[in-house]
Design a protein around this motif. Structure first.
Motif, PDB file in Angstrom:
ATOM      1  N   SER A 114       0.859  -1.425   0.051  1.00 47.70           N
ATOM      2  CA  SER A 114       0.063  -0.078   0.026  1.00 47.70           C
ATOM      3  C   SER A 114       0.831   1.207  -0.039  1.00 47.70           C
ATOM      4  O   SER A 114       0.465   2.266  -0.503  1.00 47.70           O
ATOM      5  CB  SER A 114      -0.890   0.095   1.445  1.00 47.70           C
ATOM      6  N   ARG A 115       2.041   1.167   0.711  1.00 48.88           N
ATOM      7  CA  ARG A 115       2.837   2.497   0.849  1.00 48.88           C
ATOM      8  C   ARG A 115       3.486   2.802  -0.557  1.00 48.88           C
ATOM      9  O   ARG A 115       3.717   3.577  -1.116  1.00 48.88           O
ATOM     10  CB  ARG A 115       3.970   1.973   1.789  1.00 48.88           C
ATOM     11  N   GLY A 174       0.217   3.294  -3.185  1.00 51.77           N
ATOM     12  CA  GLY A 174      -0.871   4.188  -2.954  1.00 51.77           C
ATOM     13  C   GLY A 174      -2.216   3.675  -2.526  1.00 51.77           C
ATOM     14  O   GLY A 174      -2.187   2.283  -1.990  1.00 51.77           O
ATOM     15  N   SER A 175      -3.142   4.525  -2.146  1.00 48.92           N
ATOM     16  CA  SER A 175      -4.309   4.055  -1.322  1.00 48.92           C
ATOM     17  C   SER A 175      -5.185   3.502  -2.208  1.00 48.92           C
ATOM     18  O   SER A 175      -6.186   3.129  -1.712  1.00 48.92           O
ATOM     19  CB  SER A 175      -4.770   5.276  -0.652  1.00 48.92           C
ATOM     20  N   ARG A 176      -5.004   3.349  -3.473  1.00 47.59           N
ATOM     21  CA  ARG A 176      -6.006   2.743  -4.429  1.00 47.59           C
ATOM     22  C   ARG A 176      -6.235   1.376  -3.739  1.00 47.59           C
ATOM     23  O   ARG A 176      -7.516   0.883  -4.060  1.00 47.59           O
ATOM     24  CB  ARG A 176      -5.447   2.894  -6.022  1.00 47.59           C
ATOM     25  N   LEU A 205      -5.281   1.870 -10.646  1.00 51.10           N
ATOM     26  CA  LEU A 205      -3.874   1.821 -10.724  1.00 51.10           C
ATOM     27  C   LEU A 205      -3.247   1.466 -11.964  1.00 51.10           C
ATOM     28  O   LEU A 205      -2.372   1.971 -12.372  1.00 51.10           O
ATOM     29  CB  LEU A 205      -3.498   0.657  -9.766  1.00 51.10           C
ATOM     30  N   THR A 208      -0.628   3.628 -14.028  1.00 48.80           N
ATOM     31  CA  THR A 208       0.740   3.199 -14.297  1.00 48.80           C
ATOM     32  C   THR A 208       0.901   2.563 -15.532  1.00 48.80           C
ATOM     33  O   THR A 208       2.130   2.496 -15.838  1.00 48.80           O
ATOM     34  CB  THR A 208       1.202   2.127 -13.292  1.00 48.80           C
TER      35      THR A 208
END
Length: 295
Positions: free
Chosen positions: A161-162, A165-167, A209, A213
Motif C-alpha cells: 500500500s505504501r 498508494g491508497s487505491r 492503478l 501506471t
C-alpha cells in the motif's frame, strides 16, 4: 558529561553484543518478521531455515536478545507453532542497518510483551498467517529449484500500500520467476467470510492503478474451497474492469502456489496455469506487452 559518556558507552556495548550474536540469516529472519507483522516458526522454517530445530534455536537467540517476542494462540487440538513478532528494538536496529523502507516505523516506547500482545489480539490473525503462508511456500519452492526459480519481490500489505498508494490494499505483492517466465501479482487471501460482491468491488482499485501506471498484472484470489471459487467466478463473469484475475483454493499450508493451480477467470474450463505462466497469459489476454512495476 561523565554520565553522558557512560550512557553512550553502555549503549554501544549493548549494540555490539547484539551484533556479535547475529548472523546474516538472523537479520533476514528479523526483516521478514518485521515487514510481514508476524511469521510462525513453521513458516520461517519453510521460507528460510529448513531445519526445524535450527530455526527454533535461532528464534530463541533473538528472543533472548529482546528482538522478537513469541506467543502461541489457543487451538482446539494440539499446540500452535510459535508466532514471532519483531520488537521495537528490532525495528530500530533494522532501520539503522538500512532496512527502513521495508520495516514499520517505531512509535513510542513499548513495554515488554506488548509487540506480541498487539498481534495476538488481532481479529484477522488467521488471515494474516494464511496470506503469509502462500509467500513462504513460494520461497521454499525457489530454494528447492536449485536457482531456476526465485521470489524476486515480496511486499507485505502495508508495504504494498505504501508503494502503490491508497487505491489498493492487497494482502501482498510479489514477483515470481521460473526460468525465463515471470509473473508479478497482487494477492487477495480470502477466508470465506466476506461477501463475494465485496471481493469483486476490490478490482476497481486495481483498475485505477493500472490506468495510472500503464501496467496491469494479475490479481490472484486464494480461496478456501472449490465452491467458493465457482461462486466467485460466477460473480466476476460480468466484470468489466479489465483487470486479469485468477483463482486457486485449498489449505495454503499444504499448497504449492507455484504449480498449475491457477484458474484464470477469462478462460474457465481449460487447464490451470502455473504462477509463472500467468504473467504471459495475462498480458496476452489484455493484448499488451508484459511489463513490471517500478517500485
Amino acid at each position: 558529561m561523565t554520565t553522558s559518556r557512560r550512557s553512550t558507552t553502555k549503549a554501544t556495548n549493548a549494540s555490539t553484543q547484539v551484533g556479535n550474536r547475529l548472523t546474516s540469516r538472523d537479520v533476514e529472519l528479523l526483516r521478514l518478521v518485521a515487514e510481514h507483522r508476524m511469521l510462525t516458526s513453521t513458516q520461517l522454517a519453510t521460507a528460510l531455515i529448513p531445519n526445524d530445530r535450527t530455526c527454533r534455536l535461532r528464534i530463541q537467540v533473538l528472543r533472548d536478545l529482546g528482538l522478537v517476542e513469541t506467543f502461541r494462540p489457543p487451538r482446539v487440538a494440539g499446540s500452535a507453532p510459535l508466532h514471532c513478532v519483531a520488537t521495537g528494538k528490532a525495528l530500530r536496529l533494522l532501520a539503522e542497518a538500512g532496512h527502513a523502507e521495508r520495516v514499520p516505523a517505531v512509535r513510542g516506547t513499548a513495554r515488554p510483551g506488548s509487540a506480541a500482545a498487539s498481534v495476538a489480539l488481532r481479529a484477522d490473525l488467521s488471515h494474516l498467517a494464511g496470506a503469509n503462508e502462500v509467500f513462504c511456500r513460494l520461497r521454499a519452492a525457489a530454494r528447492a529449484s536449485g536457482g531456476r526459480a526465485a521470489l524476486e519481490e515480496w511486499r507485505s500489505e502495508w508495504s504494498a500500500s505504501r508503494a502503490f498508494g491508497s487505491r489498493i490494499r492487497p494482502d501482498g505483492f510479489a514477483r515470481w520467476r521460473d526460468g525465463t517466465d515471470w509473473c508479478e501479482f497482487f494477492l487477495e487471501y480470502d477466508t470465506g467470510t466476506e461477501a463475494l460482491h465485496r471481493l469483486a468491488a476490490k478490482l476497481r482499485g486495481y483498475a485505477d492503478l493500472a490506468a495510472a501506471t500503464a501496467v496491469s498484472v494479475p490479481v490472484l484470489f486464494w480461496l478456501p474451497g472449490p465452491e467458493r471459487e465457482h461462486n466467485l467466478h460466477r460473480e466476476l463473469s460480468a466484470d468489466r474492469s479489465g483487470v486479469p484475475v485468477a483463482t486457486a483454493y485449498g489449505d495454503p499450508c499444504v499448497g504449492a502456489p507455484h504449480r498449475a493451480v491457477w484458474q484464470p477467470v477469462w478462460r474457465v474450463g481449460v487447464e490451470r496455469l502455473t504462477l509463472a505462466g500467468l504473467g504471459t497469459a495475462s498480458a496476452a489476454h489484455l493484448g499488451v506487452p508484459q511489463r513490471r512495476h517500478t517500485i
